[in-house]
Design an enzyme around this catalytic site. Structure first.
Site, PDB file in Angstrom:
ATOM      1  N   HIS A 122       0.726  -1.147  -0.008  1.00 31.10           N
ATOM      2  CA  HIS A 122      -0.095  -0.150   0.013  1.00 31.10           C
ATOM      3  C   HIS A 122       0.878   1.223  -0.043  1.00 31.10           C
ATOM      4  O   HIS A 122       0.324   2.196  -0.163  1.00 31.10           O
ATOM      5  CB  HIS A 122      -0.955   0.088   1.191  1.00 31.10           C
ATOM      6  CG  HIS A 122      -2.271   0.547   0.944  1.00 31.10           C
ATOM      7  ND1 HIS A 122      -3.385   0.188   1.655  1.00 31.10           N
ATOM      8  CD2 HIS A 122      -2.630   1.430  -0.206  1.00 31.10           C
ATOM      9  CE1 HIS A 122      -4.409   1.021   1.159  1.00 31.10           C
ATOM     10  NE2 HIS A 122      -3.974   1.604   0.199  1.00 31.10           N
ATOM     11  N   ASP A 145      -9.520  -0.164   4.304  1.00 29.13           N
ATOM     12  CA  ASP A 145      -8.459  -0.765   4.838  1.00 29.13           C
ATOM     13  C   ASP A 145      -8.956  -1.004   6.416  1.00 29.13           C
ATOM     14  O   ASP A 145      -9.523  -0.303   6.958  1.00 29.13           O
ATOM     15  CB  ASP A 145      -7.399   0.181   4.949  1.00 29.13           C
ATOM     16  CG  ASP A 145      -5.841  -0.426   4.854  1.00 29.13           C
ATOM     17  OD1 ASP A 145      -5.801  -1.459   5.474  1.00 29.13           O
ATOM     18  OD2 ASP A 145      -5.231   0.150   4.188  1.00 29.13           O
ATOM     19  N   HIS A 147      -6.294  -0.919   8.232  1.00 33.78           N
ATOM     20  CA  HIS A 147      -5.379   0.156   8.781  1.00 33.78           C
ATOM     21  C   HIS A 147      -5.519   1.647   8.303  1.00 33.78           C
ATOM     22  O   HIS A 147      -5.897   1.641   7.134  1.00 33.78           O
ATOM     23  CB  HIS A 147      -4.008  -0.486   8.621  1.00 33.78           C
ATOM     24  CG  HIS A 147      -3.875  -1.777   8.923  1.00 33.78           C
ATOM     25  ND1 HIS A 147      -4.071  -2.792   7.962  1.00 33.78           N
ATOM     26  CD2 HIS A 147      -3.358  -2.479   9.864  1.00 33.78           C
ATOM     27  CE1 HIS A 147      -3.828  -3.960   8.301  1.00 33.78           C
ATOM     28  NE2 HIS A 147      -3.502  -3.867   9.716  1.00 33.78           N
ATOM     29  N   ASP A 149      -2.982   3.529   7.939  1.00 29.56           N
ATOM     30  CA  ASP A 149      -1.744   3.918   6.970  1.00 29.56           C
ATOM     31  C   ASP A 149      -1.377   5.303   7.177  1.00 29.56           C
ATOM     32  O   ASP A 149      -0.944   6.038   6.024  1.00 29.56           O
ATOM     33  CB  ASP A 149      -2.016   3.657   5.553  1.00 29.56           C
ATOM     34  CG  ASP A 149      -2.226   1.898   5.299  1.00 29.56           C
ATOM     35  OD1 ASP A 149      -1.871   1.193   6.328  1.00 29.56           O
ATOM     36  OD2 ASP A 149      -2.824   1.677   4.137  1.00 29.56           O
ATOM     37  N   HIS A 162       4.463   1.147   4.014  1.00 29.70           N
ATOM     38  CA  HIS A 162       3.014   0.852   3.554  1.00 29.70           C
ATOM     39  C   HIS A 162       2.186   1.446   4.811  1.00 29.70           C
ATOM     40  O   HIS A 162       0.832   1.216   4.414  1.00 29.70           O
ATOM     41  CB  HIS A 162       2.853  -0.563   3.372  1.00 29.70           C
ATOM     42  CG  HIS A 162       2.812  -1.798   4.639  1.00 29.70           C
ATOM     43  ND1 HIS A 162       1.965  -2.679   4.220  1.00 29.70           N
ATOM     44  CD2 HIS A 162       3.177  -1.340   5.493  1.00 29.70           C
ATOM     45  CE1 HIS A 162       2.101  -3.424   5.275  1.00 29.70           C
ATOM     46  NE2 HIS A 162       2.700  -2.677   6.359  1.00 29.70           N
ATOM     47  N   ASP A 255      -6.966  -6.320   2.745  1.00 29.97           N
ATOM     48  CA  ASP A 255      -7.279  -6.623   4.290  1.00 29.97           C
ATOM     49  C   ASP A 255      -8.321  -6.120   5.043  1.00 29.97           C
ATOM     50  O   ASP A 255      -8.219  -6.378   6.270  1.00 29.97           O
ATOM     51  CB  ASP A 255      -5.756  -6.455   4.820  1.00 29.97           C
ATOM     52  CG  ASP A 255      -5.079  -5.058   5.116  1.00 29.97           C
ATOM     53  OD1 ASP A 255      -6.365  -4.293   5.537  1.00 29.97           O
ATOM     54  OD2 ASP A 255      -4.139  -4.966   5.366  1.00 29.97           O
ATOM     55  N   GLU A 298      -2.116  -5.265  -1.566  1.00 34.60           N
ATOM     56  CA  GLU A 298      -1.812  -6.277  -0.738  1.00 34.60           C
ATOM     57  C   GLU A 298      -2.323  -7.646  -0.616  1.00 34.60           C
ATOM     58  O   GLU A 298      -2.284  -8.276   0.202  1.00 34.60           O
ATOM     59  CB  GLU A 298      -2.251  -5.675   0.883  1.00 34.60           C
ATOM     60  CG  GLU A 298      -1.680  -4.020   1.149  1.00 34.60           C
ATOM     61  CD  GLU A 298      -0.162  -4.258   1.813  1.00 34.60           C
ATOM     62  OE1 GLU A 298       0.379  -5.656   1.710  1.00 34.60           O
ATOM     63  OE2 GLU A 298       0.336  -3.557   1.856  1.00 34.60           O
TER      64      GLU A 298
END
Ligand SMILES: [Mn+2]
Length: 360
Positions: A122, A145, A147, A149, A162, A255, A298
């Site tokens: 990412h 996502d 996350h 990031d 990432h 993810d 990912e």
């Protein structure tokens, strides 16, 4: 509801239907970005090949898209790419790869294509969004996502880039982002009001701080549980498109899905999107008619426990991309040779009455 607002609603719907129709003959550029140096696990560089093998190009063609397959980019590893601040890994290599991708995405969008970038990790979203913004400076971003990031190089617990691309993108954070090697070309192109997160469920302390203190709109898995994905999408569009229509950049990390659906990925987190929630997001984005570029990142074919797990993850990625371009669960046949405009009528002169009688 007043007649006036009913009329306005009807008009809006007609306009968006027109847009959907206009977009049904999409011109799509596909860029493979086999890059893995934004994180430490081997294999994510094989993501583009896995997604292609799962039938991406054929699926998009069957939806009536004209495909301009740019192939896979080649990313060089910068020699002696030492840690920044004793922690941030491969800054020069990631910076150079992002610059290359930015140029390719910019070219593709400038040529009138909707641009699909297949990751790779990412970290590359920094490049794809920067390249997209060169042609569409008023774009907005939907970041799906587990996350956020959004660590800065000074807050990252892992040092993996990432987990940091959004901090480089946001103007409001620039006094917190140090100039790191490899990124001297980079300029932030987004404001905090230009991005919405969906699917979050694993935030580092600094990320939580940034989201709260910079008023970045986000919908965690808890929000999805509370209000349902339909309401989440309404609020996301209200935040990004409420005042004006603008190009959408969708940055979709596989993810975001629950690991039971997308096991072949580097940082799985339990409790993610269901298939139906994930596909609803992309169907709704398609329905706006405003999708201008997309990252699908990912997918790591080396991390599935079995070949079935790898195939399931790659097929899911294909479904995500296809539903961004009109694949609909209620049917989406647009190819002239497949469209049915009349049902076959049985012949009236059925001459096997005798046979029927025999059977009775
Ligand atoms: Mn991500």
């Amino acid at each position: 509801m007043s007649i006036r607002s009913n009329f306005a609603r009807l008009l809006k719907r007609q306009v968006s239907l027109l847009k959907v129709q206009k977009k049904s003959s999409h011109s799509v550029a596909v860029i493979g970005a086999p890059f893995s140096k934004g994180q430490k696990r081997r294999g994510v560089e094989h993501g583009p090949a896995a997604i292609r093998s799962a039938g991406l190009i054929e699926r998009l063609s069957s939806l009536g898209c004209s495909i301009h397959d740019i192939g896979d980019l080649h990313f060089a590893q910068v020699p002696n790419d030492e840690l920044y601040n004793s922690i941030v890994k491969y800054p020069r290599t990631v910076g150079l790869a992002s610059k290359l991708l930015a140029e390719e995405v910019s070219k593709a969008v400038g040529a009138g294509h909707t641009c699909v970038t297949l990751g790779g990790d990412h970290s590359l979203a920094f490049g794809s969004i920067t390249g997209h913004a060169q042609h569409c400076p008023d774009l907005c971003v939907i970041w799906v996502d587990a996350h956020a990031d959004i660590n800065t190089p000074l807050t990252t617990p892992s040092g993996n880039l990432h987990g940091q691309p959004v901090s480089f993108l946001l103007r409001e954070l620039q006094d917190k982002v140090p100039p790191i090697p490899g990124f001297s070309w980079a300029k932030p192109c987004l404001s905090t009001s230009d991005i919405v997160y969906i699917g979050l469920r694993d935030l580092d302390p600094a990320e939580q701080f940034i989201l709260k203190n910079y008023n970045i709109p986000y919908f965690s898995m808890r929000h999805i549980d509370c209000m349902g994905i339909k309401k989440v999408m309404e609020k996301a569009f209200e935040a990004l498109l409420g005042r004006r229509e603008r190009p959408i950049h969708l940055s979709f990390d596989i993810d975001a899905f629950d690991p039971s659906l997308a096991p072949a990925t580097g940082t799985p987190v339990i409790g993610g999107l269901t298939y139906r929630e994930g596909i609803y997001i992309t169907e709704e984005i398609y329905n706006t008619g405003m999708l201008s570029a997309l990252d699908l990142v990912e997918v790591n074919p080396l991390l599935g426990a079995t070949s079935e797990e790898v195939k399931a993850t790659a097929s899911l990625a294909v479904d995500v991309v296809a539903s961004c371009f009109g694949q609909a669960r209620e049917g989406s046949h647009t190819r002239p040779d497949l469209i049915m405009d009349v049902l076959p009528t049985p012949s009236t002169s059925y001459d096997s009455d005798n046979e029927e009688q025999v059977r009775i």
